[in-house]
Enzyme design. Structure first.
Site, PDB file in Angstrom:
ATOM      1  N   ARG A   1      22.161 -17.456 -52.519  1.00  0.00           N
ATOM      2  CA  ARG A   1      20.825 -17.501 -53.156  1.00  0.00           C
ATOM      3  C   ARG A   1      19.964 -18.477 -52.377  1.00  0.00           C
ATOM      4  NH1 ARG A   1      21.540 -15.330 -56.412  1.00  0.00           N
ATOM      5  NH2 ARG A   1      22.178 -16.282 -58.367  1.00  0.00           N
TER       6      ARG A   1
ATOM      7  N   ASN B   1     -25.936  -3.076 -46.940  1.00  0.00           N
ATOM      8  CA  ASN B   1     -24.703  -3.526 -46.310  1.00  0.00           C
ATOM      9  C   ASN B   1     -23.570  -2.541 -46.534  1.00  0.00           C
ATOM     10  OD1 ASN B   1     -25.740  -5.999 -45.345  1.00  0.00           O
ATOM     11  ND2 ASN B   1     -25.601  -6.864 -47.399  1.00  0.00           N
TER      12      ASN B   1
ATOM     13  N   ARG C   1       5.647   1.157 -58.982  1.00  0.00           N
ATOM     14  CA  ARG C   1       4.485   1.561 -59.786  1.00  0.00           C
ATOM     15  C   ARG C   1       3.175   1.325 -59.030  1.00  0.00           C
ATOM     16  NH1 ARG C   1       7.444  -1.195 -65.061  1.00  0.00           N
ATOM     17  NH2 ARG C   1       8.940   0.519 -65.334  1.00  0.00           N
TER      18      ARG C   1
ATOM     19  N   LYS D   1     -31.685  -4.906 -47.245  1.00  0.00           N
ATOM     20  CA  LYS D   1     -30.364  -4.699 -46.658  1.00  0.00           C
ATOM     21  C   LYS D   1     -29.582  -3.581 -47.354  1.00  0.00           C
ATOM     22  CE  LYS D   1     -28.099  -7.019 -44.187  1.00  0.00           C
ATOM     23  NZ  LYS D   1     -27.496  -8.301 -44.491  1.00  0.00           N
TER      24      LYS D   1
ATOM     25  N   SER E   1     -28.364  -7.881 -50.701  1.00  0.00           N
ATOM     26  CA  SER E   1     -28.138  -9.266 -50.341  1.00  0.00           C
ATOM     27  C   SER E   1     -28.917 -10.123 -51.329  1.00  0.00           C
ATOM     28  CB  SER E   1     -28.643  -9.481 -48.912  1.00  0.00           C
ATOM     29  OG  SER E   1     -29.209 -10.754 -48.757  1.00  0.00           O
TER      30      SER E   1
END
Lengths: 449, 449, 449, 449
Positions: free
Chosen positions: A312, A281, A117, A279, A273
């Site tokens: 196991r 980014n 899934r 900024k 920022s």
């Protein structure tokens, strides 16, 4: 996974598909499918399946209670069965649920279901990211860009070729995951020690029916302690994250203030920022790199868990559970972030031109060397171009000026030929062919996938 | 690789195929194949190829000198070319060697060639190890053995089934490596920045011819910084080592003094200890585990190197070289050791019987529970068997005695039915079918490989 | 280790100190020290020690023969003892050599001795690299440089501060290794199972004397399967490589064609590319990053080997041998390369100025915001600076121009104050103090070390 | 972390201390401490601190909202500040909160605070586990047990010595974590680029006050991209998990059905299997091994993240966040599980005796060889004992019988001396001394801690 860092590491559709609830649902689905397969083989009444279905909704189970149970038995399955049987009360299903199976059968099958899934959404986001690369490759196939080796300008490429290389990597990763998705995710049913002893002669038929019910592959043999399947999944996810990390790192490097050839288009409020107002980014690319950085260690954990004892594992098996989920989540999150980064990627032609011109023609030294080699031989040509390059750097001149000023025997250069050798467009080799090949392969994968 | 530990980590044919000299030979082979492809495309005289061949024997190159060269250029290729050209002197080949290529083309292609040659011997030893498992599975298909989960006796299996599980793991690993060997090992040829600019229009044709010459696949695109190929190889080797580690760990556990169901037949002088004269250590299985333990970290290094910058990685690419060789060597050494361990594996029937009987019937509790559940229901049956098991443990009695002595409502048990439920041979489920499936799949793989 | 890649991965003094011969010498030294300790405790004649010394030169042993022996016993020690005793012939020493010890004692002790000798050269090169950083920090303490977060220019720093940060990292790594070198490298002597049974009451005294002889620490207890010591060494080496990787990556980024603030001064012929004549690659920094990239996987192997069974590990112990040597070699090679890179590092003031000016004042936005916040409050100030920054970017103007052109209530800005806020030198905070602290700590470490 | 597997991987006090809410609380605590330090240095009004405290309860913050915010900025800090400021409304604190800091300052400081709080509970559980070992060592100091190398019986040890070895490992790990807890956990405060520019001359004083407030160390320099501190913490946790894994693996091996020298005392309902009623699985030891198996990969991730760019890492820093929390959680969970396993560990004297006798005296071969060597020399003695051992194995006789039946020159053995050499109690070397040393060191650590 931490909720507060979810924007980087639990992003997109994959988060819900790898949640605790999704895992419990998958365990319940496994029990239902087993019961159904038992019924089909005359080992349980059909009624039991219907009763079981009515109590198989994970939303109604207390996950914390399950967790407490996992301390007692080293798996949550006995606690889940207790809760299931309480809900079933006097129903016949209480007698038949889990028949023939052991805890590992349920957890391994659930892990595979969750993988199935979750991979669907990883593939979806990865495919869209690749699609964005294909568009970039096509749109910017002739847009010149400095090619860089060891982060030094070397020879010209095009933005389209760089995108085509990204595309080929993302497509290869996609094909690898698709292969896993289609063929490697298998049901696990072995009973206590892998003999399916409790099911008599019907073991194999029950396993096959259970697999069909869940759309998982029926394995040749139970794989309780032969852990190639989880390892393959982990490796494919690790490689996918590795390729995405390459693309994202390129984006970050190209978005540097001094390079600025690309940028993530800033939505208002994004990429800021907490200290610096201006900024912009490349936050989505950073999130991709962060996810990718975490993958190798998790893959190592999955590989380091493979030597599981006898029928196991005593520690190795249990160690797989969370890392496998994390790898799915990180791959999905990275794909979602990469898709977002590429969707809003801006190409800055002016900066591309400035940077290509920035070395004063040195980026063309390979082609100039080839020109000179025609008359002087490779060795001598290389020597002269090295001298001219050094002169150009030292005196702040262009390579053309330095070459024309060379005062050495045989160093007379035809200005027209030099002009051509210094023209980036004439030095792109089979760039167009390579882009076409990447696009064609991509279209083929898109059709087949 | 250390020579003094070679008996564990550089064992078998693979050692020579991953040596320094083998790598240099592969680099020289790459240059020859490139020259040959250039000639075929009219970009170099045929003579040049012949001249090159005469100086392309790695045995005549000074490896230490190459190493010194690698400090200057961060690859050994320029030093190799210098040495090559010195040997070629005034020959035309000196002008044509390496034309169109960059260092990475030669190193990546050589890595793939070495992988191709080394994998052949890994596959050989792995195949023989699998063959030994197939024989064990067939010979001991009905030989009872305690099945163990979390290292506790759980329910019976057979030695043959355990060997069949090993076989299925080794075969899956083998198939994975074979797939790589057949399809994933590709030539790398991109020139300075992946455009093959120096070869004009002929780039693609040269790449294809070079690939054919070397029996490597021609890639869709150059893969200088899209590192899925080395990563896939590393992952496949890591998984192979993981599976071998599982088999070897089982052997070690079964060879314990107190278990002693299997042992590595001791050649005189082998397996001894420097302090303890009587020891018969499972040295080959230990060597396999030692190799396997080292794999996950190396795979992590290969994955952690994938985010390579632009058109040539500044550190990540170089970091791949030795770990890839080590993974090949470790996989090959482990395969050689596993093959040796399995070839001289002795099965001890008396110890198998003693161990199976050692729990006084507790190993049959699952089947006894199933019997009681027919009349009492699963819950009550399980409860009674737990009580009887505890009594048996506390009083040193067998499970049969404890069950027959149970004094609880509905606890009357038919002695004949109980006898049957306590008979391990009747509680093997589809063991035989599973062994047959593993053997059939193995034969198919052996035919196809 | 591969000889042909030695320029990157087996560089400097450390290569010889981690060679096969160095390891054999350490094993022989361990046997001599044991014999000497036995003699001191009356358990062997003094003559035996002298005889042993005469045959304890590793240069005379056949390493390949040792390797073959390691296949038989899963350690090379029995083969070494056989060769030793052959050389001793009828000497008394043949009877006393290895008395009381087991193979693991010799290999573990030899590993620690090799570590001691190799660390000395790692520390030396690392210390010199740090010294270069100290010089950079001092010389360029006021040389302005753009500070970069997420690779975007943020606020100004100085070259000196960057070097001081590198210094603090290298010094912390150095201190960590020194601590190991001084206190953690211990002799191992336990005999067959860690009781030193063969030495009667003298076991502890022999262990202490053997340790003294070798300048190793005497451990509290034998540590045959408590592997904290090798793990600590591995971790300290891994962290050292991590810090060096940070420094080298910064160098590579600062040497990019478009940044060019630093470069590795090119010796003639160094840093070249096989395809591109003008390239001046930061080859030493690349070598450092390549070494550093390989460390995490090797440390993981050492940690993943710690769960060793009972009184001698069956695979985990053996898996430690080569990775520990590799970590020493990689750390030493990286230190040698980093030392070389820093020794010839050139700072380019013109490029520093150009880059700092390149954002048109945006790199000062934090300080401008602080100025505006005095009158407008933080929130409003930030908002205005964001608007002005965007305007500056969109219209290709400087931040000053954009700010002065702002037409918003309360947006009047005093030009003199703005000038000051836009002056990088006034926005360096405690840069000088931090540099001084780093230098002072460095001098203290240098004195103490 | 998954809630449904919490019984293995989120066990004990540490789970709450590493939760999302605990992390948010630590971020809020960092902001409060910063504000308080600002106030102490005249950079914020004291009122602001008090206002801030009133809104600094993590329980009132929406973690999912924070997570969404982390997608926009690649850290949750801006979103947290927005939520904080909304709560503060018109209070002065809204203007002063976070002044001088950047997101990384808050996250790094919070990480260290969380580490400090979580380590306290790791140390507590680890100390109790060690205490249990000390009791075992003391109680069973003379209880004989086969010593095993490569899982083969070699020579006798005692249960007490095995416990003393465990103790020395756990104590060494404890001391390592304590060292970190006391000295390595530091505040981070650097502002945008590590200059603390926004705080003028007071930067250092603010950092020191903030550290004092939080009981963290004040660092020499800000450590925004010098990541030794998080790496050291990770390594110490990794080694602690490695040592715990060794102890737990020994427990699992000793609890095997065929060995059965130890077992985890079964509480009713604990350790059961969903398929097998009689099983008494060593579930707590299995949980420890599962945690330990996951550590090396996570440590590798932390080390692989160290090469962070310039003044803020673009991916590497973010990659640290969750792995550091996971390592704390896994170490704490493993310590809780190990404590539980050791608290209910049962020693089975009858099985110890049976196993020691099980090899028919072969476990005494080292001591017998020493006896014979007195008269025959080491080589000849070893040869005879090997022959006798082989005879004993082949004919199912005891070593004594085989030795006495030896018919070889010089092979006459004094029966009394042989009897003594075959007595395990006489072949324990300095077992008692070693136990005393481990206990003394443990008491010292317990006092000091």
């Amino acid at each position: 996974v931490s909720r507060i860092f979810a924007g980087l590491f639990a992003r997109g559709e994959v988060a819900a598909r790898t949640s605790d609830q999704a895992f419990v649902q998958a365990m319940l689905d496994a029990e239902v499918a087993l019961a159904s397969a038992l019924a089909r083989n005359g080992l349980a009444p059909v009624d039991a399946v219907e009763q079981l279905v009515t109590v198989a909704d994970a939303a109604s189970y207390d996950l914390t209670e399950l967790g407490r149970g996992s301390a007692v038995a080293a798996t949550p399955v006995p606690a889940l069965l207790r809760m299931l049987r309480e809900r079933l009360g006097a129903c016949a299903a209480a007698e038949y649920v889990h028949r023939g199976a052991t805890s590992q059968d349920i957890i391994d099958t659930a892990s595979m279901l969750v993988a199935r899934r979750a991979l669907a959404s990883v593939l979806d986001d990865l495919g869209t990211a690749a699609e964005h690369c294909a568009e970039l490759a096509d749109t910017h196939r002739l847009r010149l860009q400095p090619g860089r080796t060891l982060l030094q300008q070397a020879s010209p490429v095009t933005v389209g070729l760089k995108a085509a290389n990204w595309l080929s990597g993302l497509d290869a990763a996609h094909a690898g995951l698709l292969e896993i998705w289609q063929h490697e995710l298998a049901v696990q049913l072995g009973g206590a020690v892998g003999t399916l002893a409790a099911l008599g002669e019907r073991g194999l038929a029950v396993m096959a029916d259970m697999a069909r019910e869940l759309e998982l592959a029926p394995p040749q043999l139970p794989w309780h302690t032969v852990r190639i399947r989880p390892a393959r999944l982990a490796c494919a996810l690790g490689m996918t994250l590795g390729v995405m990390g390459k693309v994202a790192r390129d984006v970050i490097l190209l978005a540097q203030s001094e390079v600025a050839e690309l940028s993530e288009h800033a939505e208002p409020g994004s990429g800021g920022s907490s200290a610096i107002p201006h900024k912009r980014n490349p936050v989505d690319a950073v999130a991709v790199v962060a996810c990718a950085t975490r993958a190798p260690g998790l893959v190592a954990t999955m590989l380091g868990s493979m030597a599981q004892e006898h029928e196991r594992g005593a520690g190795g098996w249990q160690a797989e559970w969370e890392p496998q989920l994390e790898l799915l989540r990180l791959a999905g999150s990275a794909a979602a972030s990469l898709r977002a980064a590429l969707a809003r990627l801006e190409v800055h032609p002016d900066k591309l031109e400035r940077n290509l011109a920035g070395t004063g023609g040195l980026v063309m030294s390979e082609s100039v060397t080839a020109l000179l080699a025609q008359s002087l031989g490779r060795e001598r040509a290389r020597e002269l171009v090295e001298i001219a390059s050094q002169t150009a750097i030292d005196q702040g001149r262009t390579l053309r000026e330095a070459l024309l000023a060379l005062d050495a025997p045989g160093a007379r250069i035809d200005p027209d030929a030099l002009e051509e050798a210094l023209t980036p467009e004439r030095h792109l080799g089979i760039t167009g062919v390579l882009i076409d090949r990447a696009l064609a392969a991509h279209r083929e994968l898109a059709r087949g996938g």
